[in-house]
Structure formats: structure tokens, C-alpha cells
Design a protein around this motif. Structure first.
Motif, PDB file in Angstrom:
ATOM      1  N   ASN A   2      -8.945  65.116  -6.953  1.00 52.43           N
ATOM      2  CA  ASN A   2      -8.166  64.663  -7.904  1.00 52.43           C
ATOM      3  C   ASN A   2      -6.937  65.394  -8.062  1.00 52.43           C
ATOM      4  OD1 ASN A   2      -8.862  66.882  -9.258  1.00 52.43           O
ATOM      5  ND2 ASN A   2      -9.800  65.951 -10.919  1.00 52.43           N
ATOM      6  N   PHE A   3      -6.731  66.425  -7.316  1.00 54.43           N
ATOM      7  CA  PHE A   3      -5.658  67.210  -7.370  1.00 54.43           C
ATOM      8  C   PHE A   3      -4.368  66.562  -6.555  1.00 54.43           C
ATOM      9  CE2 PHE A   3      -3.356  71.552  -7.031  1.00 54.43           C
ATOM     10  CZ  PHE A   3      -2.816  71.538  -8.219  1.00 54.43           C
ATOM     11  N   ILE A   4      -3.743  65.416  -7.266  1.00 58.20           N
ATOM     12  CA  ILE A   4      -2.937  64.834  -6.541  1.00 58.20           C
ATOM     13  C   ILE A   4      -1.352  65.369  -6.340  1.00 58.20           C
ATOM     14  CG2 ILE A   4      -4.036  62.674  -6.517  1.00 58.20           C
ATOM     15  CD1 ILE A   4      -1.991  61.839  -8.596  1.00 58.20           C
ATOM     16  N   THR A   5      -1.152  66.505  -6.828  1.00 60.96           N
ATOM     17  CA  THR A   5       0.245  67.138  -6.627  1.00 60.96           C
ATOM     18  C   THR A   5       0.167  67.840  -5.444  1.00 60.96           C
ATOM     19  OG1 THR A   5      -0.450  68.965  -7.707  1.00 60.96           O
ATOM     20  CG2 THR A   5       0.731  66.972  -8.931  1.00 60.96           C
ATOM     21  N   MET A   6      -1.193  68.111  -4.927  1.00 62.59           N
ATOM     22  CA  MET A   6      -1.159  68.700  -3.273  1.00 62.59           C
ATOM     23  C   MET A   6      -2.005  67.897  -2.402  1.00 62.59           C
ATOM     24  SD  MET A   6      -1.694  72.714  -4.496  1.00 62.59           S
ATOM     25  CE  MET A   6      -1.306  73.029  -2.657  1.00 62.59           C
ATOM     26  N   PHE A   7      -2.901  67.157  -2.839  1.00 57.11           N
ATOM     27  CA  PHE A   7      -3.567  66.512  -1.945  1.00 57.11           C
ATOM     28  C   PHE A   7      -3.769  65.121  -2.229  1.00 57.11           C
ATOM     29  CE2 PHE A   7      -5.606  70.843  -2.771  1.00 57.11           C
ATOM     30  CZ  PHE A   7      -5.496  71.388  -1.426  1.00 57.11           C
ATOM     31  N   LYS A   8      -4.458  64.152  -1.451  1.00 59.81           N
ATOM     32  CA  LYS A   8      -4.741  62.770  -1.582  1.00 59.81           C
ATOM     33  C   LYS A   8      -5.751  62.674  -2.113  1.00 59.81           C
ATOM     34  CE  LYS A   8      -1.488  60.938   1.863  1.00 59.81           C
ATOM     35  NZ  LYS A   8      -1.664  60.139   3.161  1.00 59.81           N
ATOM     36  N   ALA A   9      -5.978  61.425  -3.042  1.00 58.36           N
ATOM     37  CA  ALA A   9      -7.418  61.088  -3.632  1.00 58.36           C
ATOM     38  C   ALA A   9      -7.741  60.404  -2.708  1.00 58.36           C
ATOM     39  CB  ALA A   9      -7.044  60.408  -5.194  1.00 58.36           C
ATOM     40  N   PRO A  10      -9.172  60.041  -2.515  1.00 57.50           N
ATOM     41  CA  PRO A  10      -9.826  58.910  -1.895  1.00 57.50           C
ATOM     42  C   PRO A  10      -9.682  57.578  -2.313  1.00 57.50           C
ATOM     43  CG  PRO A  10     -11.412  60.167  -3.150  1.00 57.50           C
ATOM     44  CD  PRO A  10     -10.283  61.045  -3.508  1.00 57.50           C
ATOM     45  N   SER A  11      -9.982  56.907  -1.225  1.00 57.69           N
ATOM     46  CA  SER A  11      -9.857  55.447  -1.673  1.00 57.69           C
ATOM     47  C   SER A  11     -10.742  54.891  -2.749  1.00 57.69           C
ATOM     48  CB  SER A  11      -9.924  54.550  -0.448  1.00 57.69           C
ATOM     49  OG  SER A  11     -11.225  54.609  -0.221  1.00 57.69           O
ATOM     50  N   TYR A  12     -10.907  53.957  -3.329  1.00 53.71           N
ATOM     51  CA  TYR A  12     -11.791  53.525  -4.252  1.00 53.71           C
ATOM     52  C   TYR A  12     -13.351  53.598  -3.882  1.00 53.71           C
ATOM     53  CZ  TYR A  12     -14.422  50.732  -7.813  1.00 53.71           C
ATOM     54  OH  TYR A  12     -15.381  50.321  -8.643  1.00 53.71           O
ATOM     55  N   ASP A  13     -13.639  52.800  -2.501  1.00 49.46           N
ATOM     56  CA  ASP A  13     -14.772  53.023  -1.881  1.00 49.46           C
ATOM     57  C   ASP A  13     -15.230  54.338  -1.346  1.00 49.46           C
ATOM     58  OD1 ASP A  13     -14.902  50.183  -2.295  1.00 49.46           O
ATOM     59  OD2 ASP A  13     -14.121  49.510  -0.537  1.00 49.46           O
ATOM     60  N   GLU A  14     -14.280  55.117  -0.969  1.00 51.86           N
ATOM     61  CA  GLU A  14     -14.604  56.327  -0.499  1.00 51.86           C
ATOM     62  C   GLU A  14     -15.336  57.150  -1.759  1.00 51.86           C
ATOM     63  OE1 GLU A  14     -11.684  57.178   3.364  1.00 51.86           O
ATOM     64  OE2 GLU A  14     -10.969  57.694   1.242  1.00 51.86           O
ATOM     65  N   ALA A  15     -14.564  57.141  -2.742  1.00 52.30           N
ATOM     66  CA  ALA A  15     -14.744  57.843  -3.993  1.00 52.30           C
ATOM     67  C   ALA A  15     -16.070  57.223  -4.489  1.00 52.30           C
ATOM     68  CB  ALA A  15     -13.925  57.730  -5.090  1.00 52.30           C
ATOM     69  N   GLN A  16     -16.420  55.987  -4.647  1.00 55.15           N
ATOM     70  CA  GLN A  16     -17.860  55.537  -4.961  1.00 55.15           C
ATOM     71  C   GLN A  16     -18.753  56.193  -4.061  1.00 55.15           C
ATOM     72  OE1 GLN A  16     -16.981  53.955  -7.962  1.00 55.15           O
ATOM     73  NE2 GLN A  16     -18.893  52.896  -7.321  1.00 55.15           N
ATOM     74  N   GLY A  17     -18.497  56.250  -2.785  1.00 52.24           N
ATOM     75  CA  GLY A  17     -19.733  56.853  -1.898  1.00 52.24           C
ATOM     76  C   GLY A  17     -20.023  58.467  -2.276  1.00 52.24           C
ATOM     77  N   ILE A  18     -18.907  59.149  -2.513  1.00 51.05           N
ATOM     78  CA  ILE A  18     -18.872  60.533  -2.933  1.00 51.05           C
ATOM     79  C   ILE A  18     -19.688  60.647  -4.285  1.00 51.05           C
ATOM     80  CG2 ILE A  18     -17.560  62.616  -3.510  1.00 51.05           C
ATOM     81  CD1 ILE A  18     -15.355  61.646  -1.760  1.00 51.05           C
ATOM     82  N   LEU A  19     -19.463  59.642  -5.094  1.00 51.16           N
ATOM     83  CA  LEU A  19     -19.967  59.912  -6.451  1.00 51.16           C
ATOM     84  C   LEU A  19     -21.638  59.229  -6.389  1.00 51.16           C
ATOM     85  CD1 LEU A  19     -17.450  57.784  -8.620  1.00 51.16           C
ATOM     86  CD2 LEU A  19     -18.271  60.457  -8.983  1.00 51.16           C
ATOM     87  N   ARG A  20     -21.900  58.462  -5.528  1.00 52.59           N
ATOM     88  CA  ARG A  20     -23.357  58.361  -5.373  1.00 52.59           C
ATOM     89  C   ARG A  20     -24.354  59.369  -4.814  1.00 52.59           C
ATOM     90  NH1 ARG A  20     -21.330  52.918  -4.010  1.00 52.59           N
ATOM     91  NH2 ARG A  20     -21.237  53.673  -1.810  1.00 52.59           N
ATOM     92  N   ALA A  21     -23.299  60.158  -3.722  1.00 53.62           N
ATOM     93  CA  ALA A  21     -24.138  61.166  -3.261  1.00 53.62           C
ATOM     94  C   ALA A  21     -24.281  62.296  -4.263  1.00 53.62           C
ATOM     95  CB  ALA A  21     -23.463  61.641  -1.876  1.00 53.62           C
ATOM     96  N   ALA A  22     -23.410  62.423  -4.996  1.00 55.37           N
ATOM     97  CA  ALA A  22     -23.353  63.667  -5.979  1.00 55.37           C
ATOM     98  C   ALA A  22     -24.525  63.586  -6.797  1.00 55.37           C
ATOM     99  CB  ALA A  22     -22.197  63.569  -6.686  1.00 55.37           C
ATOM    100  N   VAL A  23     -24.856  62.283  -7.378  1.00 53.96           N
ATOM    101  CA  VAL A  23     -26.059  62.159  -8.344  1.00 53.96           C
ATOM    102  C   VAL A  23     -27.214  63.053  -8.128  1.00 53.96           C
ATOM    103  CG1 VAL A  23     -27.513  60.585  -9.577  1.00 53.96           C
ATOM    104  CG2 VAL A  23     -24.980  59.895  -9.109  1.00 53.96           C
TER     105      VAL A  23
END
Length: 256
Positions: A122-143
Motif C-alpha cells: 500500500n506504500f504507493i509513494t514508493m511502490f506499486k499496489a497490486p491489481s485487484y485480483d492480485e490483492a485478492q489472492g494475497i488476502l486469501r493466502a493470508a487468512v
């Protein structure tokens, strides 16, 4: 008791899972931080729990955020001295484990370990946020990872960080805060409608409205809440975030 601090919702999401799993009370540090600034006499400074405390927060420059450390130092923990740390991170946590351990030693708290889980960047002043689908995959894996940590906490077992990365990077913490953690380049575009959401979400009360436009007052921790919550993507930070996706995770687990 679970106390969480969040910028764009990742740590709130993790804290909510831990709370549902354990039945522990969920307390938002952001709200208390704001009240301590606005009305310190009415703010809460002591917390009581019969079971362990759990601090959930993001990783800022390979440590717990300085605003969270300040919050802990200004607070009193009663009932138990046992305290866990659970961090959300984009890549790694560096020496956050050792830093949190030393903090507990100084405050005479019983350090029960630090765990972490990788969440959408989420630190978009330095990096890029993932796409919606990429973020969904990360969130599912995190649970499942969060739930595994929750089981250890429920049984009073220590946490060990599996996402350390490079612990030497924490040496850059002072440099990072000195040169990168500021609000000097925040501005709004013509898309700003003056809704004031950025004002209400800032945990440090650092934003106010001036003729229906937000202005920043120099006390910024770069949590990315304001730039990410804006419904019209009208906030920029110089050109560093221009064209980048804004990532924000609402309390119900839905992405912006």
C-alpha cells in the motif's frame, strides 16, 4: 485484548480475524490516537486484560511504526504483562522482532514474540499496489497464516517471525524517517470535491479543510490512509503516486 493500528485496512483485517478466532476485545488505536490529540483528558491511557495483549500494526521501515511505539510508551497495561506483536508487511519485517523485544524490556512487559503476514502493498509513494485480483489472492493466502498465529496466541505459545527479510535494513530507519516520512508533497487535483474523508481518517489529525480543500500540517506518518481512501483519487504526492492504483481495504474485507 487486541489493539490495532491501520493505514489502509490491512492490519484491521488481520486484527479482526484474530479477534473472531479468540473472542478478544478489538480496540482501534487510530481512534484513541486522534482523541489523545484532540482531547487528552478524555482519551484512554490504560488497558486491562486477563489474557495477553496483542498489538497488530503495519511494518514501517522494518520496525513497528513510531506512532505505535509512542502509543505503547504512553499507555499502561494492567491485568497481564504478556504482549504479542503481529505485523502486516509487504516484503519483510527486518529487525522488528528485536526492536519490539527491546521495547518490552524497557517497559517491563513480557514479550511473547512477533509474527507477521504478507499483505497487499500500500506504500504507493514508493511502490506499486497490486491489481485487484492480485490483492485478492494475497488476502486469501493470508487468512490461514493469520489463523495459525491466532492458535499459537490462544494457547499462550510464542510467535516467531517467518518474514524477516533483511534485518540489516532496519539501520536505515532514521534516514528513512528523516527524508521520506513527511507530507510536503501532498496536494489535491481538480477532482477533489471537498468531502473531507481524508480529514476524518487521519490518525494524527494532520489534515484540515481550507475552502473545501484539504491541507496538511507537517505531522505525517505516511500511513497512506488519505491518499488511498479518497473516493475520487484526487490526492497526489508530487508525481510519485501518479497513475498508480490506490489500495484500501474496508472493515468488511472489501477492497476499494
Amino acid at each position: 485484548m487486541i489493539l490495532y493500528y491501520t493505514g489502509t485496512g490491512n492490519s484491521r483485517y488481520a486484527a479482526s480475524i484474530l479477534s473472531r478466532q479468540s473472542g478478544k476485545e478489538l480496540v482501534c488505536m487510530n481512534d484513541i490516537m486522534r482523541l489523545r490529540i484532540q482531547d487528552p483528558y478524555a482519551a484512554k491511557y490504560s488497558f486491562k486484560s486477563d489474557s495477553s495483549f496483542v498489538i497488530v500494526c503495519p511494518t514501517y521501515c522494518w520496525r513497528i511504526p513510531r506512532v505505535v511505539e509512542k502509543f505503547i510508551r504512553e499507555s499502561r497495561f494492567e491485568g497481564t504483562k504478556k504482549i504479542y506483536f503481529y505485523l502486516t508487511c509487504g516484503t519483510g519485517t527486518g529487525a522488528a522482532y528485536e526492536h519490539a523485544k527491546e521495547l518490552c524490556h524497557q517497559l517491563e512487559l513480557d514479550f511473547m514474540g512477533l509474527g507477521s503476514v504478507k499483505m497487499p502493498e500500500n506504500f504507493i509513494t514508493m511502490f506499486k499496489a497490486p491489481s485487484y485480483d492480485e490483492a485478492q489472492g494475497i488476502l486469501r493466502a493470508a487468512v490461514s497464516q493469520i489463523e495459525s498465529a491466532g492458535r499459537l496466541i490462544n494457547f499462550g505459545k510464542p510467535l516467531n517471525d517467518n518474514n524477516i527479510g533483511n534485518p540489516n535494513l532496519t539501520k536505515l530507519n532514521n534516514i528513512f524517517y528523516k527524508f521520506f516520512v513527511n507530507d510536503k508533497k501532498f496536494r489535491v487535483t481538480n477532482d477533489c470535491v471537498g468531502c473531507g474523508k481524508c480529514v476524518s481518517i487521519c490518525p494524527l489529525c494532520n489534515i484540515s479543510m481550507d475552502y473545501d480543500e484539504p491541507i496538511w500540517h507537517g505531522n505525517c506518518t505516511q500511513c497512506m490512509a488519505c491518499i488511498s481512501i479518497c473516493p475520487h483519487d484526487a490526492i497526489e504526492f508530487g508525481n510519485r503516486a501518479k497513475g498508480k492504483r490506490r489500495y484500501y481495504l474496508y472493515a468488511n474485507g472489501r477492497q476499494k
